[in-house]
Design a protein around this motif. Structure first.
Motif, PDB file in Angstrom:
ATOM      1  N   MET A  62       0.933  -1.036  -0.077  1.00 44.07           N
ATOM      2  CA  MET A  62      -0.109  -0.159  -0.006  1.00 44.07           C
ATOM      3  C   MET A  62       0.745   1.218  -0.057  1.00 44.07           C
ATOM      4  SD  MET A  62      -3.236  -1.024   2.400  1.00 44.07           S
ATOM      5  CE  MET A  62      -4.290   0.265   1.787  1.00 44.07           C
ATOM      6  N   GLU A  63       2.045   1.325   0.648  1.00 50.47           N
ATOM      7  CA  GLU A  63       2.920   2.371   0.628  1.00 50.47           C
ATOM      8  C   GLU A  63       3.410   2.596  -0.747  1.00 50.47           C
ATOM      9  OE1 GLU A  63       5.681   1.699   3.786  1.00 50.47           O
ATOM     10  OE2 GLU A  63       4.272   1.944   5.441  1.00 50.47           O
ATOM     11  N   SER A  64       3.656   1.752  -1.597  1.00 48.01           N
ATOM     12  CA  SER A  64       4.624   1.931  -2.779  1.00 48.01           C
ATOM     13  C   SER A  64       3.289   2.105  -3.872  1.00 48.01           C
ATOM     14  CB  SER A  64       5.083   0.417  -3.110  1.00 48.01           C
ATOM     15  OG  SER A  64       3.996  -0.506  -3.134  1.00 48.01           O
ATOM     16  N   GLY A  65       1.966   1.965  -3.546  1.00 48.62           N
ATOM     17  CA  GLY A  65       0.901   2.383  -4.549  1.00 48.62           C
ATOM     18  C   GLY A  65       0.599   1.096  -5.395  1.00 48.62           C
ATOM     19  N   LEU A  66       0.922   0.105  -5.076  1.00 49.04           N
ATOM     20  CA  LEU A  66       0.340  -1.018  -5.874  1.00 49.04           C
ATOM     21  C   LEU A  66      -0.830  -1.515  -5.213  1.00 49.04           C
ATOM     22  CD1 LEU A  66       3.509  -3.532  -5.506  1.00 49.04           C
ATOM     23  CD2 LEU A  66       2.696  -2.196  -7.649  1.00 49.04           C
TER      24      LEU A  66
END
Length: 511
Positions: free
Chosen positions: A353-357
């Protein structure tokens, strides 16, 4: 928002199976009876004998007992139509043996008379492999449903081929074991049919395919010989592994009657995550992150596109646990340490989630909620049938081009289709491409075939990932097998079934 819940009890497999059966029945209720296969598809009847009253009398003498030889149309019609409603034969006799010896006597007689036969399990196949094409004698394994042994020490299950997969799952769970195979049709499919088609299912990423799990089989040949290839050992390196000839042969080389299968120890810690993603690239990269971050506890990894989920929630009045997104992933972990597994899963999801995936998701290890999430995946196939008719393609594709075929087909068929959807086992590169429409459309059929198979061949995929070839894909086998391989298959068929009576018109193209 990401939610984490705790385990409270063991899920009721009986309730789950009953609910699945109810919905599967709902999906097929009131659907039109399809045209005869010989009228819808170009196929010529082989030079087989036709069933006579004398043949019926012989079968009745072999199968003493009420309801073991069916001849009335109202009793036989259901055995002549496949689950999808895509093919229909007109076999006038259905036989229900209870023992291997009875089946051997039937096969010996049919071979002498040159009567073609069609073995049938739960009739949940999707390629027309389990119903007659013309007037073949249907041999139903429904009554061969005895569980002989479950050894909790070795993890070995021995049973007859007519046992229902969901029942086996329930029984081995009671011994602390798990079936290595899990299918949406588990409430009605037979383990013998699963092995005959080398079914893949939802747990292949963790437990591998049936060639590795099945330790031994017993099968009856076309000439009525009983092949005892049973084994209770993982290591049995004694000559040719003949059992593998029958696994995946779809009843064309012999009829599986008994089997032994290795069942791993059931996991004490199971978690399910349902995630929302923006595009297919995010799906692909999330799968890679799951393999690296979850490692040995990753047991399932499924992809669902928006159209597939919408179909399921709409037709079965179900609710998605998260908001709408273009793509979804269902990830399951199975392990032995609750704290350890939850930490690994939480870390993987936080990083994704932090990486935007991953844009949104929910996580649970509460049995009822896990069951509800899995139903969103398992009932997609049935929901698409509610549109009327559905062309289904089960293909293996490189992950870089996994979803491209859905977009290509969507552009190609345009408004002729009600829906063009894609979902499946991204963990083992298996896509289920579905094209639904109000009723069978010859125009749509010509646009789809051989286009889908040519597309698959061009990216060096497989025209059948787990459903088999059956009747519907015989002329497309050439897209995945070279001429030399096809010739050897024909020679094996001739050797093991000289009169060609075992499930004719299936798997191999007619010559």
């Amino acid at each position: 928002m990401l939610l984490l819940r705790s385990i409270s009890s063991t899920a009721s497999l009986c309730q789950r199976k009953a609910f699945q059966n109810l919905l599967r029945g709902f999906a097929s209720k009131n659907r039109e009876i399809p045209a005869l296969t010989k009228e819808r598809y170009p196929v010529k009847r082989g030079q087989f004998s036709e069933v006579t009253d004398r043949d019926v009398a012989k079968f009745e003498s072999i199968l003493s007992g009420s309801g073991r030889v069916l001849t009335q149309l109202e009793d036989t019609q259901g055995y002549n139509i496949d689950y999808l409603g895509s093919v229909r034969g007109y076999g006038r006799v259905v036989l229900k043996p209870k023992t291997t010896e009875q089946l051997a006597d039937i096969m010996k007689y049919c071979n002498e008379r040159k009567l073609a036969v069609c073995p049938q399990g739960g009739n949940t196949g999707l390629v027309g492999g389990s119903v007659p094409v013309f007037d073949e004698v249907v041999i139903s394994l429904q009554l061969m449903d005895k569980i002989e042994k479950i050894d909790e020490y070795s993890g070995i299950l021995v049973c007859q081929a007519g046992c229902i997969l969901g029942t086996l799952e329930e029984k081995v769970n009671e011994k602390g074991l798990v079936m290595p195979l899990d299918l949406g049709a588990k409430g009605s499919c037979h383990i013998g049919g699963n092995i005959s088609t080398n079914a893949g299912g939802l747990r292949l990423v963790r437990y591998g395919n049936l060639h590795g799990s099945v330790l031994g089989i017993e099968a009856v040949t076309a000439e009525g010989r009983i092949m005892d290839l049973m084994s209770n050992f993982k290591k049995d390196n004694t000559g040719y592994h003949l059992k593998h000839l029958f696994i995946g042969s779809e009843g064309t080389l012999g009829i599986i009657t008994r089997l032994s299968i290795f069942c791993p120890t059931a996991s004490k810690s199971v978690n399910v995550a349902f995630l929302g993603l923006e595009n297919y690239d995010a799906v692909k990269n999330t799968f890679l992150a799951a393999k690296r971050g979850l490692g040995e506890i990753l047991s399932s990894c499924e992809m669902i596109d928006a159209a597939s989920l919408d179909s399921c929630t709409h037709h079965f009045n179900l609710n998605s646990p998260i908001e709408k997104y273009p793509f979804y992933m269902l990830i399951e972990t199975s392990g032995s340490n609750v704290t350890h597994d939850e930490e690994k899963l939480s870390s993987f999801l936080e990083n994704s989630m932090e990486s935007g995936l991953v844009l949104d998701g929910t996580v649970t290890n509460e049995p009822t909620k896990m069951k509800n999430i899995w139903q969103l995946r398992e009932l997609i196939a049935d929901s698409l049938l509610k549109d009327g008719y559905c062309f289904k393609y089960d293909i293996s594709l490189p992950l870089d081009q996994f979803y491209d075929v859905v977009l290509a087909v969507r552009d190609r068929v345009g408004p002729l289709a009600t829906k063009v959807t894609g979902y499946g086992h991204i963990g083992d590169s298996n896509l289920h491409l579905n094209v639904s429409c109000p009723k069978f459309s010859p125009e749509l059929y010509k646009l789809l075939e051989p286009f889908v198979y040519e597309y698959t061949s061009n990216v060096r995929g497989s025209v059948s990932a787990e459903h088999g070839i059956g009747f519907l894909k015989t002329k497309y086998l050439k897209y995945s097998k070279q001429p030399e391989s096809l010739l050897l298959m024909q020679q094996m068929k001739q050797l093991m079934d000289p009169n060609g009576i075992l499930n004719p018109y299936k798997v191999l193209p007619q010559v």
